[in-house]
Each structure stands twice: as structure tokens, then as C-alpha cells.
Design a protein around this motif. Structure first.
Motif, PDB file in Angstrom:
ATOM      1  N   PRO A   1      32.791  -9.970  33.906  1.00 25.26           N
ATOM      2  CA  PRO A   1      33.424  -9.994  35.236  1.00 25.26           C
ATOM      3  C   PRO A   1      34.716 -10.813  35.211  1.00 25.26           C
TER       4      PRO A   1
ATOM      5  N   GLU B   1      36.719   0.559  46.889  1.00 24.16           N
ATOM      6  CA  GLU B   1      36.811   0.934  45.471  1.00 24.16           C
ATOM      7  C   GLU B   1      37.690  -0.032  44.685  1.00 24.16           C
ATOM      8  N   THR B   2      38.666  -0.633  45.339  1.00 23.95           N
ATOM      9  CA  THR B   2      39.574  -1.544  44.651  1.00 23.95           C
ATOM     10  C   THR B   2      38.803  -2.705  44.033  1.00 23.95           C
ATOM     11  N   LYS B   3      37.830  -3.224  44.755  1.00 29.84           N
ATOM     12  CA  LYS B   3      37.011  -4.316  44.224  1.00 29.84           C
ATOM     13  C   LYS B   3      36.295  -3.866  42.949  1.00 29.84           C
ATOM     14  N   GLN B   4      35.839  -2.629  42.928  1.00 33.47           N
ATOM     15  CA  GLN B   4      35.171  -2.096  41.743  1.00 33.47           C
ATOM     16  C   GLN B   4      36.149  -1.965  40.575  1.00 33.47           C
ATOM     17  N   HIS B   5      37.400  -1.583  40.869  1.00 34.33           N
ATOM     18  CA  HIS B   5      38.412  -1.439  39.816  1.00 34.33           C
ATOM     19  C   HIS B   5      38.703  -2.772  39.140  1.00 34.33           C
TER      20      HIS B   5
ATOM     21  N   ALA C   1      36.562  -5.184  38.671  1.00 30.77           N
ATOM     22  CA  ALA C   1      35.309  -5.796  38.216  1.00 30.77           C
ATOM     23  C   ALA C   1      35.411  -6.344  36.795  1.00 30.77           C
ATOM     24  N   SER C   2      36.118  -5.635  35.925  1.00 29.15           N
ATOM     25  CA  SER C   2      36.214  -6.027  34.519  1.00 29.15           C
ATOM     26  C   SER C   2      37.424  -5.352  33.887  1.00 29.15           C
TER      27      SER C   2
ATOM     28  N   ALA D   1      36.690  -1.664  33.705  1.00 25.96           N
ATOM     29  CA  ALA D   1      36.890  -0.957  34.974  1.00 25.96           C
ATOM     30  C   ALA D   1      38.380  -0.736  35.242  1.00 25.96           C
TER      31      ALA D   1
END
Length: 87
Positions: free
Chosen positions: A31, A65-69, A71-72, A75
Motif C-alpha cells: 500500500p 475508483e481513484t482511491k483504488q488506482h 492503492a499500490s 494499481a
């Protein structure tokens, strides 16, 4: 994809002025925020601007979705590759 991940890591290090960290210190699946690299929301803004300049991709601050992008590194690489049509 490995070269893209390396470029992302270099962008993270340079844009956030992270001292004593090399691309090899950043684990692709780790993360970026909280635990892991330990970035915060201000870092996210700075990194988003740097990635936009380097790769020409846009992030929507309103999108979940931006938070998911972010993530790492994995991502981010998947998002940038998809946006830029890189395999």
C-alpha cells in the motif's frame, strides 16, 4: 510493465522528495498510503499532479475508483497502462 512500474516509483520518489528511498525499496504490491509507504492525502495530490505531467493521465478526485488506482504501484501501473494503451 516492469519499466512502467520503475518509472512510477521514480516519480513517487522525486515528486515527494523521499530521501533515502530507492525504487528497489518500494514493493509493487505494498500500500502507498497508511501502512506500507505511509503517504498521506497531501502526498496524493502532489503525486497525482506529477503522474499527470509525466504520463498524461488524469485522475478524478471525486471518483471512488481513484482511491483504488492509488492503492499500490501495481494499481497505478494497471491504470496508466490502460489509459495509455500500453500492454
Amino acid at each position: 510493465m516492469d519499466e512502467l512500474k520503475k518509472q512510477i516509483k521514480e516519480c513517487i520518489i522525486s515528486s515527494l522528495e523521499l530521501e533515502d528511498i530507492t525504487p528497489d525499496n518500494i514493493v509493487d504490491s505494498e500500500p502507498l498510503f497508511g501502512t506500507g509507504l505511509g503517504l498521506d492525502s497531501i502526498d496524493a495530490l502532489e503525486l497525482g499532479v506529477a503522474l499527470k505531467k509525466k504520463f498524461g493521465v488524469k485522475f478524478n478526485a471525486e471518483s471512488a475508483e481513484t482511491k483504488q488506482h492509488f492503492a499500490s504501484v501495481n494499481a497505478l501501473a494497471e491504470f496508466i497502462a490502460k489509459e495509455k494503451g500500453i500492454n
